[in-house]
Design an enzyme around this catalytic site. Structure first.
Site, PDB file in Angstrom:
ATOM      1  N   ASP A  94       0.854  -1.175   0.000  1.00 20.91           N
ATOM      2  CA  ASP A  94       0.000   0.000   0.000  1.00 20.91           C
ATOM      3  C   ASP A  94       0.899   1.237   0.000  1.00 20.91           C
ATOM      4  OD1 ASP A  94      -2.473   1.369   0.135  1.00 20.91           O
ATOM      5  OD2 ASP A  94      -2.203   1.676   2.277  1.00 20.91           O
ATOM      6  N   ASP A 135      -0.241   4.992   1.027  1.00 22.91           N
ATOM      7  CA  ASP A 135      -0.469   5.863   2.186  1.00 22.91           C
ATOM      8  C   ASP A 135      -0.421   5.061   3.477  1.00 22.91           C
ATOM      9  OD1 ASP A 135      -1.001   8.418   0.843  1.00 22.91           O
ATOM     10  OD2 ASP A 135      -2.742   7.387   0.027  1.00 22.91           O
ATOM     11  N   ASP A 138      -1.223  -0.924   6.053  1.00 22.42           N
ATOM     12  CA  ASP A 138      -1.374  -0.321   7.380  1.00 22.42           C
ATOM     13  C   ASP A 138      -2.797  -0.458   7.909  1.00 22.42           C
ATOM     14  OD1 ASP A 138      -2.283   1.657   5.379  1.00 22.42           O
ATOM     15  OD2 ASP A 138      -2.571   2.956   7.128  1.00 22.42           O
TER      16      ASP A 138
END
Length: 259
Positions: free
Chosen positions: A13, A15, A209
């Protein structure tokens, strides 16, 4: 459980893993550099459909992260790949930005508000009441409802912003029609991404995250999963979910030596 095969390709990922509010997370540049030196297939993923891969490459480059355009995979690309498979050469009414419209143009779709096959809802910072009203009427008239991703909020320096999932809920409430979400946690996004780089889930890893999108999508796609604690999910959050990542690490810096 049987021992997993060595990791030969990586999906990560963007961000919360590589960058946070426009600033690179320590270790991100080293991780990308190590990936490129290794020659292993990799993708940087984002559910944000606003930007094209070319736009994102330029944005990441300004932050010191050298990610080639072909190594960026967005929910807009996954949506376009899905529509190309479902109805080649179709038509769509799009609410979104260049990332979504370019992806559809590239697969030969015609963008129209006259009896389209699909209404496609993507991310934008300028949702218009007129466009939403048009989308609702088209869906009520028979157009199929597709949404790039289910994220209900997105980050900004001022605080959370309403995102695609929240706007999709408004349209669903007005039409009684739920959309098909192409982006994470739909494993479709992971599988189309893996296909794009010629990788296999059994020898691939997903870094994220968020438990509810990144880890879930990686898990359902059959990949090894790494949760980093530099974004949304905190250590206290992990046990709230009925599934777990393969590993939990503090940040992307802890994975540089795994490549």
């Amino acid at each position: 459980m049987p021992e997993r095969k060595p990791i030969e390709s990586w999906l990560t990922d963007m961000d919360g893993v590589l960058i946070h509010e426009g600033v690179p997370i320590p270790g991100a540049s080293d991780f990308i550099k190590r990936l490129r030196e290794s020659g292993k297939p990799f993708l940087v993923l984002t559910n944000n459909s606003i930007y094209t891969p070319r736009d994102l490459r330029a944005r990441l480059s300004r932050m010191g992260l050298d990610v080639p355009e072909q190594n960026i995979w967005t929910s807009a690309l996954a949506t376009a790949r899905f529509l190309e498979d479902q109805r080649p050469g179709g038509t769509a009414y799009v609410i979104g930005e260049a990332g979504m419209t370019t992806a559809l143009h590239d697969i030969g779709y015609i963008l129209t508000d006259h009896e389209p096959d699909y209404v496609v809802l993507g991310e934008t910072r300028t949702y218009s009441f007129e466009a939403l009203t048009r989308a609702i009427r088209l869906i009520n008239g028979g157009a199929r409802f597709i949404c790039t991703n289910p994220d209900e909020t997105g980050p900004s320096n001022e605080g959370p912003l309403p995102a695609t999932g929240a706007v999709a809920a408004l349209i669903t409430k007005a039409t009684g029609k739920a959309p098909y979400f192409a982006g994470k946690p739909n494993p479709l996004m992971m599988r189309t991404g893996l296909n794009a780089i010629g990788a296999h889930s059994e020898t691939s890893a997903m870094i994220g995250d968020r438990m509810d999108t990144d880890v879930l999508a990686g898990l359902e796609a059959g990949m090894e999963t790494f949760l980093v604690l530099t974004g949304v999910t905190t250590p206290a959050d992990i046990d709230r979910y009925p599934y777990r990542p393969s590993s939990v690490v503090d940040s992307i810096a802890d994975l540089v030596d795994r490549v």
